[in-house]
Design an enzyme around this catalytic site. Structure first.
Site, PDB file in Angstrom:
ATOM      1  N   ASP A 271       0.829  -1.090  -0.060  1.00  0.00           N
ATOM      2  CA  ASP A 271       0.124   0.035   0.088  1.00  0.00           C
ATOM      3  C   ASP A 271       0.925   1.212   0.129  1.00  0.00           C
ATOM      4  O   ASP A 271       1.013   2.195  -0.821  1.00  0.00           O
ATOM      5  CB  ASP A 271      -0.961   0.011   1.430  1.00  0.00           C
TER       6      ASP A 271
ATOM      7  N   ASP B 255       2.322   3.623  -3.498  1.00  0.00           N
ATOM      8  CA  ASP B 255       2.002   5.077  -3.582  1.00  0.00           C
ATOM      9  C   ASP B 255       3.539   5.894  -3.880  1.00  0.00           C
ATOM     10  O   ASP B 255       3.411   6.896  -4.586  1.00  0.00           O
ATOM     11  CB  ASP B 255       1.498   5.651  -2.325  1.00  0.00           C
TER      12      ASP B 255
END
Ligand code: NAD
Length: 354
Positions: free
Chosen positions: A245, A249
């Site tokens: 996660d 990003d």
């Protein structure tokens, strides 16, 4: 096709235009059905996801999605209880389709180098990596509770993985590496976590079936540094849910352009759900301003990973590259000396280049 909310219908329309161009160039025929999800489904059916939408998706070879959701401050969808909001529909369809592998490529187009926040000497020859993140296990799905012990509030989240969950995502990563430069970097925190030590052991077992692929292990804190220090070293990064996660990003941001980032979520068959990494951008919806490239590149991933149409996927990616090299830009990636175009023209140009 799930057009979704905000800019979703506009960008999906352009991706479909490009898929139609692939059909006429290569003599294929795709059969499309369209379903509602998120806010659009709430407006039409009172719920963010219907049984019928799930069945339609399950009966397809792949799903191409725009994005869902509205402005959290102004949209009436966010006055509903959390389980009835647009995002609940997205989480539910991912679960229904058993999508456990999330793929996020981070590719630096030479033409968009100016948007990359890294220094020229760090960028070097550019970078082209894909993050393969486990999506349905780990910390986000473990047991959690908040208790009060002796008057002190304590919150507990559980991080657990079993060997089967690790094996199936590792197999995906190695399969993908075989379609690329044949290197897997498995990211964990094996110096601290038991779940990471099991992760490492299982990944090493899977690697034995892929003698052509080079495997390396990297600790997550080091990987976070290496992404901004020497991003060119990575081909496939394989990691668990929470690390993925955060790292995906970070990897996206080093490309500098949110409107260019595609993604895919796969299950253990060829089926996948393909969508841009960005949201529904309600601030620019309906204004012909959205960059459709992330969705078009997601469609290219769909051709490659669900339909095994590698040369068609290459054609779409090369078409995007050509249109950028010709100097056309939507406003999010605009730079001096380039020609500004809207969503529709960008789709037309890429379809014509295919
Ligand atoms: P966002 O990604 O929608 O927008 C962030 C900024 O980037 C905005 O200024 C927007 O105009 C711009 N932008 C995004 N995509 C663009 C594109 N293709 N072309 C040009 N500019 C683009 O993120 P947000 O504003 O935080 O979220 C808006 C809504 O999207 C929320 O409801 C959120 O929950 C939802 N969302 C959905 C998904 C999904 O469907 N998977 C993912 C993230 C956010």
């Amino acid at each position: 096709m799930i057009p979704g909310d905000g800019i979703g219908p506009e960008i999906v329309r352009e991706a479909r235009k490009v898929l139609d161009a692939v059909c006429s160039r290569y003599g294929h025929k795709f059969i499309y059905s369209e379903v509602l999800l998120g806010g659009a489904s709430i407006d039409a059916h009172g719920v963010p996801l219907t049984e019928e939408a799930v069945e339609t998706a399950k009966a397809s070879d792949a799903v191409l999605m725009g994005s869902i959701g509205g402005d959290a401050k102004t949209s009436p969808w966010y006055r509903l209880e959390p389980s009835r909001r647009p995002e609940a529909g997205l989480l539910a369809i991912r679960k229904e389709l058993n999508l456990f592998a999330n793929l996020r490529p981070a590719y630096l187009y030479q033409e968009l180098k100016a948007a990359c926040p890294l220094k020229e000497e760090v960028i070097g020859e550019g970078f082209d990596m894909i993050i393969v993140r486990e999506l349905t296990g780990g910390l986000y799905f473990g047991e959690r509770k908040t208790v009060e012990e002796n008057g002190i509030e304590t919150a507990i989240d559980t991080l657990s993985y079993n060997e089967n969950e690790i094996r199936r995502i590792a197999v995906k990563a190695f399969d993908i590496a075989m379609k690329r430069r044949k290197k897997v970097t498995s990211v964990d925190k094996a110096n601290v976590l038991d779940s990471s030590r099991l992760w490492r052991k299982v990944v090493e077992e899977v690697a034995k079936d892929y003698p052509e692929v080079t495997l390396e292990h990297m600790l997550v804190d080091n990987c976070a540094m290496q992404l901004v220090h020497n991003p060119g070293q990575f081909d496939v990064i394989l990691t668990e849910n929470m690390f993925g996660d955060i790292l995906s990003d970070e990897a996206s941001m080093v490309t500098g352009s949110i409107g260019m980032l595609s993604s895919a979520s796969l299950n253990d068959t060829k089926f996948g759900l393909y969508e841009p990494s960005h949201g529904s951008a309600p601030d620019i919806a309906g204004q012909n301003k959205a960059n459709p490239v992330a969705t078009i590149l997601s469609a290219a991933m769909m051709l490659r990973y669900s339909l095994d149409l590698d040369k068609e996927a290459d054609a779409v990616e090369m078409a995007v590259q050509k249109v950028l090299a010709d100097g056309y830009r939507t406003c999010d990636i605009m730079s001096e000396g380039c020609m500004p175009v809207g969503t529709e023209e960008m789709g037309d140009l890429i379809a014509a280049a295919v």
